[in-house]
Scaffold this motif. Structure first.
Motif, PDB file in Angstrom:
ATOM      1  N   GLU A 266      35.700  35.869  50.557  1.00 49.27           N
ATOM      2  CA  GLU A 266      36.177  36.628  49.395  1.00 49.27           C
ATOM      3  C   GLU A 266      35.361  36.290  48.147  1.00 49.27           C
ATOM      4  O   GLU A 266      35.007  37.180  47.364  1.00 49.27           O
ATOM      5  N   GLU A 267      35.039  35.011  47.967  1.00 52.24           N
ATOM      6  CA  GLU A 267      34.247  34.608  46.811  1.00 52.24           C
ATOM      7  C   GLU A 267      32.816  35.139  46.897  1.00 52.24           C
ATOM      8  O   GLU A 267      32.230  35.545  45.892  1.00 52.24           O
ATOM      9  N   ARG A 270      32.832  38.640  45.975  1.00 54.43           N
ATOM     10  CA  ARG A 270      33.064  38.790  44.543  1.00 54.43           C
ATOM     11  C   ARG A 270      31.782  38.579  43.738  1.00 54.43           C
ATOM     12  O   ARG A 270      31.430  39.405  42.899  1.00 54.43           O
ATOM     13  N   TYR A 314      38.400  35.664  35.825  1.00 50.34           N
ATOM     14  CA  TYR A 314      37.860  34.608  36.680  1.00 50.34           C
ATOM     15  C   TYR A 314      37.239  33.510  35.815  1.00 50.34           C
ATOM     16  O   TYR A 314      36.090  33.633  35.389  1.00 50.34           O
ATOM     17  N   LEU A 320      31.374  29.568  42.675  1.00 51.19           N
ATOM     18  CA  LEU A 320      32.109  29.873  43.897  1.00 51.19           C
ATOM     19  C   LEU A 320      33.267  28.893  44.023  1.00 51.19           C
ATOM     20  O   LEU A 320      33.059  27.691  44.155  1.00 51.19           O
ATOM     21  N   GLY A 324      39.120  29.690  46.879  1.00 52.65           N
ATOM     22  CA  GLY A 324      39.394  31.080  46.580  1.00 52.65           C
ATOM     23  C   GLY A 324      39.971  31.283  45.182  1.00 52.65           C
ATOM     24  O   GLY A 324      40.165  30.326  44.425  1.00 52.65           O
ATOM     25  N   ARG A 325      40.242  32.535  44.843  1.00 58.87           N
ATOM     26  CA  ARG A 325      40.785  32.914  43.533  1.00 58.87           C
ATOM     27  C   ARG A 325      42.083  33.686  43.712  1.00 58.87           C
ATOM     28  O   ARG A 325      42.358  34.257  44.772  1.00 58.87           O
ATOM     29  N   HIS A 329      39.254  40.876  43.946  1.00 57.59           N
ATOM     30  CA  HIS A 329      37.983  41.374  43.431  1.00 57.59           C
ATOM     31  C   HIS A 329      37.880  42.892  43.583  1.00 57.59           C
ATOM     32  O   HIS A 329      38.680  43.531  44.284  1.00 57.59           O
TER      33      HIS A 329
END
Length: 390
Positions: A266-267, A270, A314, A320, A324-325, A329
């Motif tokens: 996912e990062e 993004r 973010y 990175l 995760g965040r 995204h």
């Protein structure tokens, strides 16, 4: 956390570059075709444009609409429609791209991935990750899903790469390739009608027989699914691998913590999306976007790349985050036109990097003058070469 600044993202137009302390959330740009558009670089405003019915995709593909380049969907494509017409076509295929369906495909994707990693290992250090994995895998997966014979994949790849090329191919060549591709799809659908199989194209033929699709819509939808899911996934595997391998310690850290692969994927999507820009939309009425007043008839594009690095959403966006965040995204878009194939792309990337770090924990860029070569003039970001060693 590993830093991934803009200058590691390959060739990009200047309007992507950060502005410093007070960036323009919405700015006017001149496109490569010479047209003027609004570019939205803010995460929240980008989500608004992508989901708001006042910004029309159908109006953006009219002959007199401003364009960004010639790598755009045809007006008959689901990606070029609004409202009920878009919903009608999307409904015919949505059920085939659920997370549950894609999870069921995982064993086959793992088998294909392992086969290409075996060949990569046999090729030895200095192998090209593009030719050895990133280019062939997504096409094999799509061919299996839709029911396209694997022996036709090389021919299809040539057609698609020409259509996505926005500088090296003439309009005449593009026009010929479009006709060849449409003729191929029409012939394939005719063969499947005569001998149905358990695949997506056979399912779409059944939808046409029920009156849900016209013959022309059937061909266009089949081509849309193939084209939209191929080049973008190839590019995303490549750009993600490039980020990991070009940042000191990033790949090694992931190999040491394979449980973080899903969050890392996912990062990576993004910070380095294959599609840095959304397709354009045209405002159907005046709309205030931040400090800009967009007039009816103005074209607007969303910078997914800038939105994904919006510091308001973010913190330390160039880094990175290994865990995760929280925020979703924009790489797959947002709203009704959010990428239909997102679950398929996601499961491929998760499998690729889980298998890659397990099989090649010491993977690194090859020690040659130019191990990574970026594609030039493509409608999506990607690499033509990524030489690796281990």
């Amino acid at each position: 956390m590993t830093q991934c600044p803009y200058h590691h993202l390959g060739p990009l137009p200047e309007f992507f570059a950060p502005d410093g302390a007070e960036p323009d959330d919405v700015r006017r740009i001149v496109t490569p075709t010479g047209d003027k558009m609004w570019l939205v670089r803010d995460y929240a405003l980008g989500r608004l444009v992508l989901a708001d019915k006042r910004f029309s995709r159908a109006a953006a593909v009219r002959p007199d609409a401003p364009t960004f380049n010639d790598a755009q969907p045809v007006p008959e494509s689901m990606m070029s429609m609004d409202g009920k017409e878009h919903a009608r076509l999307r409904k015919t295929v949505t059920g085939h791209f659920t997370a549950r369906k894609m999870a069921a495909m995982a064993p086959d994707i793992e088998r294909l991935t392992d086969r290409y990693l075996d060949r990569l290992e046999a090729a030895g250090p200095g192998a090209d990750l593009m030719e050895g994995l990133a280019n062939p895998l997504p096409l094999d997966v799509l061919c299996q899903l839709l029911g396209v014979p694997l022996e036709d994949s090389a021919k299809f790849r040539d057609w698609v790469e020409v259509l996505f090329d926005i500088s090296a191919s003439s309009p005449q060549v593009k026009g010929r390739k479009r006709l060849e591709l449409s003729a191929y799809m029409a012939d394939l659908l005719a063969r499947k009608r005569a001998a149905p199989q358990d695949d997506l194209l056979s399912s779409l033929i059944q939808a046409q027989d029920r009156g849900e699709l016209s013959p022309g819509e059937l061909i266009t939808l089949g081509l849309t699914l193939l084209m939209a899911g191929y080049e973008t996934t190839v590019g995303q595997i490549a750009t993600s691998a490039h980020v990991l391998l070009s940042q000191p310690g990033a790949y090694r850290d992931l190999a040491g913590h394979p449980e973080r692969v899903d969050a890392a994927v996912e990062e990576l999507m993004r910070v380095s999306p294959t599609t840095p820009l959304s397709f354009s939309r045209v405002a159907t009425e005046p709309v205030r976007l931040g400090g800009a007043l967009v007039q009816a008839g103005d074209a607007v594009m969303v910078s997914l790349l800038n939105g994904n690095r919006d510091a308001k959403v973010y913190p330390e966006p160039d880094l990175l985050a290994p865990e995760g965040r929280d925020s979703v995204h924009l790489t797959f878009g947002h709203g009704l036109h959010r990428c239909l194939g997102a679950p398929l792309a996601r499961v491929q990337l998760q499998i690729v990097f889980a298998r890659l770090v397990r099989r090649f924990p010491g993977l690194r860029l090859a020690d040659v003058p130019e191990p990574a070569v970026w594609k030039d003039g493509m409608g999506t970001r990607g690499l033509s070469r990524l030489l690796v060693a281990w």
